[in-house]
Design a protein around this motif. Structure first.
Motif, PDB file in Angstrom:
ATOM      1  N   UNK A   1      36.173  12.720  19.826  1.00  0.00           N
ATOM      2  CA  UNK A   1      37.259  12.390  20.734  1.00  0.00           C
ATOM      3  C   UNK A   1      37.331  10.929  21.138  1.00  0.00           C
ATOM      4  N   UNK A   2      36.598  10.045  20.459  1.00  0.00           N
ATOM      5  CA  UNK A   2      36.603   8.620  20.790  1.00  0.00           C
ATOM      6  C   UNK A   2      37.564   7.862  19.885  1.00  0.00           C
ATOM      7  N   UNK A   3      38.125   6.796  20.443  1.00  0.00           N
ATOM      8  CA  UNK A   3      38.940   5.891  19.630  1.00  0.00           C
ATOM      9  C   UNK A   3      38.005   5.027  18.794  1.00  0.00           C
ATOM     10  N   UNK A   4      38.482   4.596  17.643  1.00  0.00           N
ATOM     11  CA  UNK A   4      37.717   3.694  16.789  1.00  0.00           C
ATOM     12  C   UNK A   4      38.110   2.271  17.133  1.00  0.00           C
ATOM     13  N   UNK A   5      37.186   1.531  17.733  1.00  0.00           N
ATOM     14  CA  UNK A   5      37.440   0.136  18.084  1.00  0.00           C
ATOM     15  C   UNK A   5      37.266  -0.717  16.829  1.00  0.00           C
ATOM     16  N   UNK A   6      38.291  -1.465  16.480  1.00  0.00           N
ATOM     17  CA  UNK A   6      38.233  -2.340  15.314  1.00  0.00           C
ATOM     18  C   UNK A   6      37.566  -3.641  15.754  1.00  0.00           C
ATOM     19  N   UNK A   7      36.393  -3.950  15.206  1.00  0.00           N
ATOM     20  CA  UNK A   7      35.667  -5.152  15.632  1.00  0.00           C
ATOM     21  C   UNK A   7      36.502  -6.426  15.502  1.00  0.00           C
ATOM     22  N   UNK A   8      36.301  -7.341  16.436  1.00  0.00           N
ATOM     23  CA  UNK A   8      36.950  -8.650  16.480  1.00  0.00           C
ATOM     24  C   UNK A   8      38.441  -8.584  16.770  1.00  0.00           C
ATOM     25  N   UNK A   9      38.914  -7.407  17.208  1.00  0.00           N
ATOM     26  CA  UNK A   9      40.309  -7.262  17.618  1.00  0.00           C
ATOM     27  C   UNK A   9      40.327  -6.455  18.915  1.00  0.00           C
TER      28      UNK A   9
ATOM     29  N   UNK B   1      30.940  -7.117  19.504  1.00  0.00           N
ATOM     30  CA  UNK B   1      31.448  -6.350  18.359  1.00  0.00           C
ATOM     31  C   UNK B   1      30.384  -5.405  17.802  1.00  0.00           C
ATOM     32  N   UNK B   2      30.839  -4.287  17.333  1.00  0.00           N
ATOM     33  CA  UNK B   2      29.936  -3.332  16.688  1.00  0.00           C
ATOM     34  C   UNK B   2      29.831  -3.731  15.224  1.00  0.00           C
ATOM     35  N   UNK B   3      28.754  -4.435  14.896  1.00  0.00           N
ATOM     36  CA  UNK B   3      28.570  -4.966  13.549  1.00  0.00           C
ATOM     37  C   UNK B   3      28.425  -3.861  12.517  1.00  0.00           C
TER      38      UNK B   3
ATOM     39  N   UNK C   1      42.265  -3.882  18.956  1.00  0.00           N
ATOM     40  CA  UNK C   1      42.846  -2.648  18.423  1.00  0.00           C
ATOM     41  C   UNK C   1      41.845  -1.503  18.525  1.00  0.00           C
ATOM     42  N   UNK C   2      42.353  -0.384  19.026  1.00  0.00           N
ATOM     43  CA  UNK C   2      41.581   0.854  19.031  1.00  0.00           C
ATOM     44  C   UNK C   2      42.442   1.925  18.379  1.00  0.00           C
ATOM     45  N   UNK C   3      41.920   2.548  17.351  1.00  0.00           N
ATOM     46  CA  UNK C   3      42.656   3.594  16.648  1.00  0.00           C
ATOM     47  C   UNK C   3      42.286   4.922  17.302  1.00  0.00           C
ATOM     48  N   UNK C   4      43.268   5.575  17.913  1.00  0.00           N
ATOM     49  CA  UNK C   4      42.956   6.830  18.614  1.00  0.00           C
ATOM     50  C   UNK C   4      42.514   7.914  17.634  1.00  0.00           C
TER      51      UNK C   4
END
Length: 176
Positions: free
Chosen positions: A112-120, A45-47, A122-125
Motif C-alpha cells: 500500500x505504499x507509493x513508490x518514491x522515484x529517487x531524485x524527484x 534518496x533511496x539508492x 514524484x511518487x507513483x501510487x
C-alpha cells in the motif's frame, strides 16, 4: 582494402554492461540500508530503488544495442558446451534485471505504499493493493531472487576469468 573488424563489443554494449555492473553493486551495497530507511525516516534518496529502476530503464537500450550490433567472436573459438552455458547465463542475467526491479516495485505497492522515484518529487501510487502479507511474500521473493541473481553474476564473472586465465582467449577483453 578490407575493413578491420573490432574484436570488442560495440561501445554502447560495453557501456551498458559496466553501468549495469555498477548499478547491481550499488543495489547490493544498499539493500540493507533500504530496510533501515523503511523502518525509520527517509534521510535522502533511496539508492537501492534508484539502482533497481535504473537497471530496468537500461533494459530496452540493452536489447536494442545488442540487436543492432555485431557480437565479436571469441578467439580462439570456445567449445559448444561453453557457448551454450554462456548463452544461458546471459539469458538468466537479462531476466534478472527485469524481474528484480519489478518484484521490488510490486512488493512496495502490495503493502500500500507509493513508490518514491529517487531524485524527484514524484511518487507513483500503488497500482495494486494485495495487503501486507502479499507484500511480505513479494519482498521475500525479491530477496531470494536477488541471492540467485548474485550467484549467477558470480558464475558470469568466474566464466570471464576462466576464459582469460585458463583458456587464454579474448572473451573478457571483448567487454573491456
Amino acid at each position: 582494402m578490407s575493413a578491420v573488424r573490432s574484436s570488442k563489443f560495440a561501445w554502447p554494449v560495453r557501456a551498458i554492461h559496466w553501468i549495469s555492473a555498477g548499478l547491481v553493486l550499488l543495489a547490493y551495497l544498499t539493500s540493507e540500508l533500504t530496510e533501515e530507511i523503511a523502518e525509520g525516516e527517509r534521510a535522502g534518496p533511496d539508492w537501492h530503488v534508484f539502482a533497481g529502476l535504473a537497471l530496468l530503464a537500461l533494459f530496452l537500450p540493452r536489447l536494442l544495442s545488442r540487436a543492432f550490433t555485431r557480437t565479436p567472436p571469441v578467439t580462439p573459438p570456445s567449445p559448444a558446451w561453453s557457448v551454450m552455458l554462456s548463452k544461458l547465463v546471459a539469458l538468466a542475467l537479462l531476466l534478472f534485471v527485469v524481474a528484480q526491479p519489478v518484484l521490488g516495485v510490486l512488493s512496495v505497492w502490495a503493502e500500500g505504499h507509493a513508490l518514491a522515484i529517487p531524485f524527484t518529487s514524484i511518487e507513483v501510487p500503488p497500482m495494486l493493493a494485495l495487503g501486507e502479507d502479499a507484500g511480505e511474500a513479494l519482498e521475500e521473493a525479491h530477496e531470494t531472487l536477488g541471492n540467485a541473481f548474485y550467484a549467477v553474476i558470480a558464475l558470469h564473472a568466474l566464466g570471464a576469468l576462466w576464459h582469460h586465465l585458463f583458456r587464454r582467449d579474448d572473451a573478457l577483453r571483448r567487454m573491456l
